[in-house]
Design a protein around this motif. Sequence first.
Motif, mmCIF file in Angstrom:
data_model
loop_
_atom_site.group_PDB
_atom_site.id
_atom_site.type_symbol
_atom_site.label_atom_id
_atom_site.label_comp_id
_atom_site.label_asym_id
_atom_site.label_seq_id
_atom_site.Cartn_x
_atom_site.Cartn_y
_atom_site.Cartn_z
ATOM 1 N N ILE A 45 -28.306 -47.220 114.070
ATOM 2 C CA ILE A 45 -28.540 -48.631 113.744
ATOM 3 C C ILE A 45 -27.863 -48.984 112.428
ATOM 4 O O ILE A 45 -27.237 -50.038 112.300
ATOM 5 C CB ILE A 45 -30.054 -48.932 113.688
ATOM 6 N N ALA A 46 -27.968 -48.094 111.443
ATOM 7 C CA ALA A 46 -27.333 -48.331 110.146
ATOM 8 C C ALA A 46 -25.810 -48.357 110.287
ATOM 9 O O ALA A 46 -25.146 -49.187 109.652
ATOM 10 C CB ALA A 46 -27.764 -47.263 109.151
ATOM 11 N N PHE A 47 -25.242 -47.480 111.124
ATOM 12 C CA PHE A 47 -23.794 -47.499 111.340
ATOM 13 C C PHE A 47 -23.346 -48.808 111.978
ATOM 14 O O PHE A 47 -22.331 -49.385 111.577
ATOM 15 C CB PHE A 47 -23.345 -46.313 112.192
ATOM 16 N N ALA A 48 -24.087 -49.287 112.972
ATOM 17 C CA ALA A 48 -23.741 -50.561 113.608
ATOM 18 C C ALA A 48 -23.833 -51.701 112.598
ATOM 19 O O ALA A 48 -22.957 -52.572 112.546
ATOM 20 C CB ALA A 48 -24.658 -50.820 114.798
ATOM 21 N N PHE A 49 -24.880 -51.694 111.794
ATOM 22 C CA PHE A 49 -25.056 -52.720 110.769
ATOM 23 C C PHE A 49 -23.878 -52.708 109.787
ATOM 24 O O PHE A 49 -23.288 -53.750 109.490
ATOM 25 C CB PHE A 49 -26.378 -52.495 110.033
ATOM 26 N N LEU A 50 -23.527 -51.527 109.291
ATOM 27 C CA LEU A 50 -22.427 -51.419 108.326
ATOM 28 C C LEU A 50 -21.084 -51.796 108.953
ATOM 29 O O LEU A 50 -20.234 -52.409 108.296
ATOM 30 C CB LEU A 50 -22.381 -50.007 107.746
ATOM 31 N N TYR A 51 -20.894 -51.467 110.229
ATOM 32 C CA TYR A 51 -19.664 -51.830 110.920
ATOM 33 C C TYR A 51 -19.479 -53.345 110.965
ATOM 34 O O TYR A 51 -18.429 -53.865 110.595
ATOM 35 C CB TYR A 51 -19.674 -51.246 112.340
ATOM 36 N N PHE A 52 -20.519 -54.048 111.430
ATOM 37 C CA PHE A 52 -20.408 -55.500 111.524
ATOM 38 C C PHE A 52 -20.353 -56.153 110.141
ATOM 39 O O PHE A 52 -19.657 -57.140 109.949
ATOM 40 C CB PHE A 52 -21.554 -56.085 112.344
ATOM 41 N N LYS A 53 -21.056 -55.595 109.194
ATOM 42 C CA LYS A 53 -21.010 -56.138 107.836
ATOM 43 C C LYS A 53 -19.599 -55.994 107.267
ATOM 44 O O LYS A 53 -19.092 -56.905 106.617
ATOM 45 C CB LYS A 53 -22.033 -55.427 106.949
ATOM 46 N N TYR A 54 -18.956 -54.861 107.517
ATOM 47 C CA TYR A 54 -17.591 -54.641 107.058
ATOM 48 C C TYR A 54 -16.623 -55.600 107.746
ATOM 49 O O TYR A 54 -15.742 -56.170 107.107
ATOM 50 C CB TYR A 54 -17.172 -53.189 107.304
ATOM 51 N N LYS A 55 -16.772 -55.772 109.052
ATOM 52 C CA LYS A 55 -15.873 -56.656 109.811
ATOM 53 C C LYS A 55 -16.002 -58.118 109.361
ATOM 54 O O LYS A 55 -15.045 -58.874 109.467
ATOM 55 C CB LYS A 55 -16.174 -56.574 111.312
ATOM 56 N N LEU A 56 -17.170 -58.498 108.865
ATOM 57 C CA LEU A 56 -17.423 -59.890 108.496
ATOM 58 C C LEU A 56 -17.473 -60.109 106.981
ATOM 59 O O LEU A 56 -17.973 -61.129 106.531
ATOM 60 C CB LEU A 56 -18.743 -60.350 109.121
ATOM 61 N N LYS A 57 -16.941 -59.164 106.219
ATOM 62 C CA LYS A 57 -17.091 -59.249 104.763
ATOM 63 C C LYS A 57 -16.407 -60.464 104.147
ATOM 64 O O LYS A 57 -16.832 -60.953 103.114
ATOM 65 C CB LYS A 57 -16.608 -57.973 104.096
ATOM 66 N N ASP A 58 -15.371 -60.995 104.762
ATOM 67 C CA ASP A 58 -14.650 -62.136 104.203
ATOM 68 C C ASP A 58 -15.034 -63.463 104.849
ATOM 69 O O ASP A 58 -14.384 -64.483 104.602
ATOM 70 C CB ASP A 58 -13.138 -61.921 104.363
ATOM 71 N N TYR A 59 -16.077 -63.469 105.647
ATOM 72 C CA TYR A 59 -16.478 -64.673 106.370
ATOM 73 C C TYR A 59 -17.884 -65.104 105.973
ATOM 74 O O TYR A 59 -18.711 -64.277 105.579
ATOM 75 C CB TYR A 59 -16.437 -64.427 107.884
ATOM 76 N N GLU A 60 -18.120 -66.395 106.106
ATOM 77 C CA GLU A 60 -19.465 -66.916 105.835
ATOM 78 C C GLU A 60 -20.380 -66.544 107.004
ATOM 79 O O GLU A 60 -20.039 -66.756 108.162
ATOM 80 C CB GLU A 60 -19.416 -68.430 105.671
ATOM 81 N N ILE A 61 -21.537 -66.009 106.674
ATOM 82 C CA ILE A 61 -22.477 -65.545 107.691
ATOM 83 C C ILE A 61 -23.479 -66.653 107.994
ATOM 84 O O ILE A 61 -24.093 -67.215 107.095
ATOM 85 C CB ILE A 61 -23.224 -64.285 107.211
ATOM 86 N N ILE A 62 -23.632 -66.949 109.263
ATOM 87 C CA ILE A 62 -24.637 -67.903 109.718
ATOM 88 C C ILE A 62 -25.911 -67.127 109.992
ATOM 89 O O ILE A 62 -25.880 -66.082 110.646
ATOM 90 C CB ILE A 62 -24.171 -68.625 111.004
ATOM 91 N N ASN A 63 -27.031 -67.627 109.509
ATOM 92 C CA ASN A 63 -28.306 -66.936 109.727
ATOM 93 C C ASN A 63 -28.925 -67.426 111.033
ATOM 94 O O ASN A 63 -29.580 -68.463 111.079
ATOM 95 C CB ASN A 63 -29.259 -67.174 108.555
#
Length: 130
Positions: A45-63
Amino acid sequence: MNKPINLFALTFIAIIAVYLFVLGENKTIQILKEDYLYIVGLIPIAFAFLYFKYKLKDYEIINFNKNSDISLKSTVLFFLAFQVYDYYSEGGFIGMISQWFIYWIMGIIALLLMETINYYKNYELLQKTK
């Protein structure tokens, strides 16, 4: 997500302190060893979280989770209901507090899953707009 992580760190310290004071070092280590599979479950779960967080690091995140936030009051009531159940089913106070670490791990799993799903939805939205 910084506030919940700080809260989880403080509660982890509190749980370990209570365990050491009430149960002693040997029983505390035994409880932590028995629940290692829950900790291992956090890894993918932590790997999936870090993967998506890395892929979206330059984008605004919608909650996407803003409408599904649970209040502190309902969380405490939920926890207390389980504590009453554990008190009777686990043989009293010692059995009840021995379940706290499992609840703590499950809380982290739930938090990471909610955040990972939110990042995944943002990732999907980004892929559709490309």
